[in-house]
Design a protein around this motif. Structure first.
Motif, PDB file in Angstrom:
ATOM      1  N   TYR A 296      13.073   2.992  -6.704  1.00 16.70           N
ATOM      2  CA  TYR A 296      12.628   3.032  -5.314  1.00 16.70           C
ATOM      3  C   TYR A 296      13.843   3.075  -4.401  1.00 16.70           C
ATOM      4  N   ARG A 297      13.714   3.806  -3.291  1.00 13.61           N
ATOM      5  CA  ARG A 297      14.764   3.791  -2.262  1.00 13.61           C
ATOM      6  C   ARG A 297      14.122   3.520  -0.903  1.00 13.61           C
ATOM      7  N   ASP A 298      14.757   2.627  -0.129  1.00 10.01           N
ATOM      8  CA  ASP A 298      14.265   2.273   1.202  1.00 10.01           C
ATOM      9  C   ASP A 298      14.412   3.446   2.169  1.00 10.01           C
ATOM     10  N   PRO A 299      13.356   3.800   2.899  1.00  8.48           N
ATOM     11  CA  PRO A 299      13.532   4.755   3.996  1.00  8.48           C
ATOM     12  C   PRO A 299      14.545   4.214   5.012  1.00  8.48           C
ATOM     13  N   TYR A 300      15.406   5.085   5.479  1.00  9.39           N
ATOM     14  CA  TYR A 300      16.434   4.754   6.471  1.00  9.39           C
ATOM     15  C   TYR A 300      17.444   3.722   5.955  1.00  9.39           C
TER      16      TYR A 300
ATOM     17  N   ASP B 237       8.712  -7.550  -2.217  1.00  7.09           N
ATOM     18  CA  ASP B 237       7.503  -6.740  -2.371  1.00  7.09           C
ATOM     19  C   ASP B 237       7.756  -5.525  -3.266  1.00  7.09           C
ATOM     20  N   VAL B 238       8.934  -4.937  -3.154  1.00  9.08           N
ATOM     21  CA  VAL B 238       9.287  -3.806  -4.021  1.00  9.08           C
ATOM     22  C   VAL B 238       9.262  -4.241  -5.477  1.00  9.08           C
ATOM     23  N   ARG B 239       9.830  -5.397  -5.768  1.00 10.73           N
ATOM     24  CA  ARG B 239       9.843  -5.887  -7.154  1.00 10.73           C
ATOM     25  C   ARG B 239       8.443  -6.291  -7.604  1.00 10.73           C
ATOM     26  N   ALA B 240       7.651  -6.821  -6.668  1.00 10.28           N
ATOM     27  CA  ALA B 240       6.268  -7.168  -7.017  1.00 10.28           C
ATOM     28  C   ALA B 240       5.466  -5.934  -7.402  1.00 10.28           C
ATOM     29  N   ALA B 241       5.842  -4.796  -6.837  1.00 11.36           N
ATOM     30  CA  ALA B 241       5.184  -3.531  -7.181  1.00 11.36           C
ATOM     31  C   ALA B 241       5.724  -2.925  -8.470  1.00 11.36           C
ATOM     32  N   GLY B 242       6.661  -3.623  -9.117  1.00 15.74           N
ATOM     33  CA  GLY B 242       7.204  -3.148 -10.387  1.00 15.74           C
ATOM     34  C   GLY B 242       8.285  -2.099 -10.254  1.00 15.74           C
ATOM     35  N   LEU B 243       8.918  -2.033  -9.079  1.00 16.70           N
ATOM     36  CA  LEU B 243       9.941  -1.023  -8.811  1.00 16.70           C
ATOM     37  C   LEU B 243      11.322  -1.669  -8.693  1.00 16.70           C
ATOM     38  N   THR B 244      12.348  -0.867  -8.937  1.00 23.10           N
ATOM     39  CA  THR B 244      13.723  -1.327  -8.807  1.00 23.10           C
ATOM     40  C   THR B 244      14.406  -0.577  -7.678  1.00 23.10           C
ATOM     41  N   PRO B 245      14.900  -1.274  -6.647  1.00 23.03           N
ATOM     42  CA  PRO B 245      15.570  -0.599  -5.530  1.00 23.03           C
ATOM     43  C   PRO B 245      16.883   0.051  -5.955  1.00 23.03           C
ATOM     44  N   VAL B 246      17.153   1.212  -5.385  1.00 23.44           N
ATOM     45  CA  VAL B 246      18.388   1.953  -5.673  1.00 23.44           C
ATOM     46  C   VAL B 246      19.043   2.325  -4.343  1.00 23.44           C
ATOM     47  N   GLY B 247      20.286   1.966  -4.172  1.00 24.90           N
ATOM     48  CA  GLY B 247      21.032   2.364  -2.980  1.00 24.90           C
ATOM     49  C   GLY B 247      21.867   3.603  -3.263  1.00 24.90           C
ATOM     50  N   TRP B 248      23.035   3.695  -2.634  1.00 23.04           N
ATOM     51  CA  TRP B 248      23.942   4.810  -2.870  1.00 23.04           C
ATOM     52  C   TRP B 248      25.358   4.361  -2.539  1.00 23.04           C
ATOM     53  N   THR B 249      26.323   5.091  -3.049  1.00 20.49           N
ATOM     54  CA  THR B 249      27.726   4.804  -2.732  1.00 20.49           C
ATOM     55  C   THR B 249      28.314   5.835  -1.776  1.00 20.49           C
ATOM     56  N   ILE B 250      27.792   7.073  -1.809  1.00 17.63           N
ATOM     57  CA  ILE B 250      28.256   8.136  -0.908  1.00 17.63           C
ATOM     58  C   ILE B 250      27.046   8.842  -0.313  1.00 17.63           C
ATOM     59  N   ASP B 251      26.933   8.793   1.012  1.00 20.42           N
ATOM     60  CA  ASP B 251      25.929   9.583   1.726  1.00 20.42           C
ATOM     61  C   ASP B 251      26.641  10.839   2.229  1.00 20.42           C
ATOM     62  N   ALA B 252      26.470  11.925   1.493  1.00 16.44           N
ATOM     63  CA  ALA B 252      27.241  13.133   1.804  1.00 16.44           C
ATOM     64  C   ALA B 252      26.816  13.790   3.106  1.00 16.44           C
ATOM     65  N   GLN B 253      25.643  13.460   3.618  1.00 17.01           N
ATOM     66  CA  GLN B 253      25.172  14.075   4.863  1.00 17.01           C
ATOM     67  C   GLN B 253      25.335  13.178   6.081  1.00 17.01           C
ATOM     68  N   SER B 254      25.857  11.987   5.875  1.00 19.69           N
ATOM     69  CA  SER B 254      26.124  11.109   6.999  1.00 19.69           C
ATOM     70  C   SER B 254      27.269  11.677   7.832  1.00 19.69           C
ATOM     71  N   GLY B 255      27.076  11.761   9.125  1.00 20.68           N
ATOM     72  CA  GLY B 255      28.113  12.329   9.982  1.00 20.68           C
ATOM     73  C   GLY B 255      27.864  13.772  10.339  1.00 20.68           C
ATOM     74  N   GLY B 256      26.866  14.409   9.702  1.00 20.26           N
ATOM     75  CA  GLY B 256      26.516  15.779  10.066  1.00 20.26           C
ATOM     76  C   GLY B 256      27.576  16.785   9.657  1.00 20.26           C
TER      77      GLY B 256
ATOM     78  N   ARG C 205       0.828  -1.199   0.000  1.00 19.98           N
ATOM     79  CA  ARG C 205       0.000   0.000   0.000  1.00 19.98           C
ATOM     80  C   ARG C 205       0.869   1.259   0.000  1.00 19.98           C
ATOM     81  N   GLU C 206       1.949   1.266   0.772  1.00 19.32           N
ATOM     82  CA  GLU C 206       2.875   2.407   0.800  1.00 19.32           C
ATOM     83  C   GLU C 206       3.462   2.666  -0.591  1.00 19.32           C
ATOM     84  N   LEU C 207       3.832   1.613  -1.261  1.00 15.23           N
ATOM     85  CA  LEU C 207       4.447   1.739  -2.588  1.00 15.23           C
ATOM     86  C   LEU C 207       3.422   2.164  -3.637  1.00 15.23           C
ATOM     87  N   GLU C 208       2.262   1.543  -3.602  1.00 13.99           N
ATOM     88  CA  GLU C 208       1.262   1.803  -4.630  1.00 13.99           C
ATOM     89  C   GLU C 208       0.657   3.198  -4.501  1.00 13.99           C
ATOM     90  N   ARG C 209       0.439   3.677  -3.285  1.00 13.01           N
ATOM     91  CA  ARG C 209      -0.101   5.033  -3.108  1.00 13.01           C
ATOM     92  C   ARG C 209       0.881   6.073  -3.651  1.00 13.01           C
TER      93      ARG C 209
END
Length: 267
Positions: free
Chosen positions: A163-167, A177-196, A147-151
């Motif tokens: 699609y990107r996972d919260p947190y 479930d993400v793939r069942a909704a027809g979405l492709t998950p995307v991560g990251w290699t650099i979180d520029a805001q990690s560490g504040g 429901r979260e994905l489809e809305r």
């Protein structure tokens, strides 16, 4: 007498001429100011003007785009958690000024409340699914996850395939479930805001991105707004240009894209 006229007469006519010029100026200047202030951009902030999509100065955008020559490859700029009325227009304006592109992972309920900002984001890139309420997806039931994905998909439209996972939280059931909704998950290699830290710390971390990498920033944070133009400019000076997220061709065996088949392509 000068040329047959008394000096007093000459002085009188000179004074009258000067007063006439002054009168024209006093009338013309307010009229000019009124015309400028009543123009189509009156009352709009610089960010609103720069980020106004088709109303933006296309020549300026074209010049900015020509500054980045990808001698060292492309990376993806991704921005999570928006849109926000207080920061999204400024982020879009900064990206447009650099002739860059980005992928905005939007929270569905915010996108539903700010459709105009989603349209603004599309002028400099693509929008993608970050769930409807930014919940911990691994703690939800399958029905709730879908429901979260489809809305969110209903709000963003059919062209939002990523699609990107919260947190950054996931597990095999959530991925399925993400793939069942027809979405492709995307991560990251650099979180520029990690560490504040201040915006310059964000810029410093972003400089570690490499060709094919995925850089993460977060909307709703003015430090990201302050940093994004510097990040784009400094990476461009190194020959690193923004690209778009894309999918590598699916193999005959799987028939379905997987997260490791995400690629970054030039514009």
């Amino acid at each position: 007498m000068t040329g047959g006229l008394p000096r007093a007469t000459i002085r009188k006519w000179g004074t009258l001429a000067a007063l006439s010029v002054l009168g024209v100026c006093l009338v013309s200047v307010p009229v000019l100011i009124a015309l400028v202030l009543s123009g189509p951009d009156a009352g709009r902030t610089p960010d609103a003007v720069a980020g106004a999509g088709d109303e933006a100065d296309s020549a300026t955008t074209a010049r900015a785009a020509s500054r980045c020559i990808a001698t060292r490859g492309h990376y993806a700029l991704t921005i999570d958690d928006g849109p926000f009325a207080g920061t999204t227009p400024s982020l879009v304006a900064a990206i447009a000024r650099e002739g860059a592109t980005a992928t905005f992972f939007d929270v569905g309920e915010r996108a539903a409340a700010h459709g105009n900002l989603v349209a603004l984001q599309r002028h400099v890139g693509q929008v993608a699914n970050h769930t409807y309420r930014h919940l911990h997806m691994t703690r939800l039931s399958r029905a709730h996850r879908l429901r979260e994905l489809e809305r969110t998909a209903d709000v963003l439209g059919p062209h939002s395939a990523f699609y990107r996972d919260p947190y950054g939280e996931s597990d095999p059931a959530t991925d399925a479930d993400v793939r069942a909704a027809g979405l492709t998950p995307v991560g990251w290699t650099i979180d520029a805001q990690s560490g504040g830290g201040p915006s310059e710390a964000i810029v410093a971390r972003a400089m570690r991105v490499r060709a094919g990498g995925i850089l993460l920033l977060r909307d709703g944070d003015r430090r990201a707004v302050a940093a994004v133009g510097r990040i784009l400019g400094r990476l461009a000076a190194r020959g690193m240009c923004t690209g778009r997220l894309t999918l590598r061709p699916a193999s005959a065996s799987s028939g379905r894209p997987t997260p490791d088949r995400i690629a970054v392509a030039g514009r």
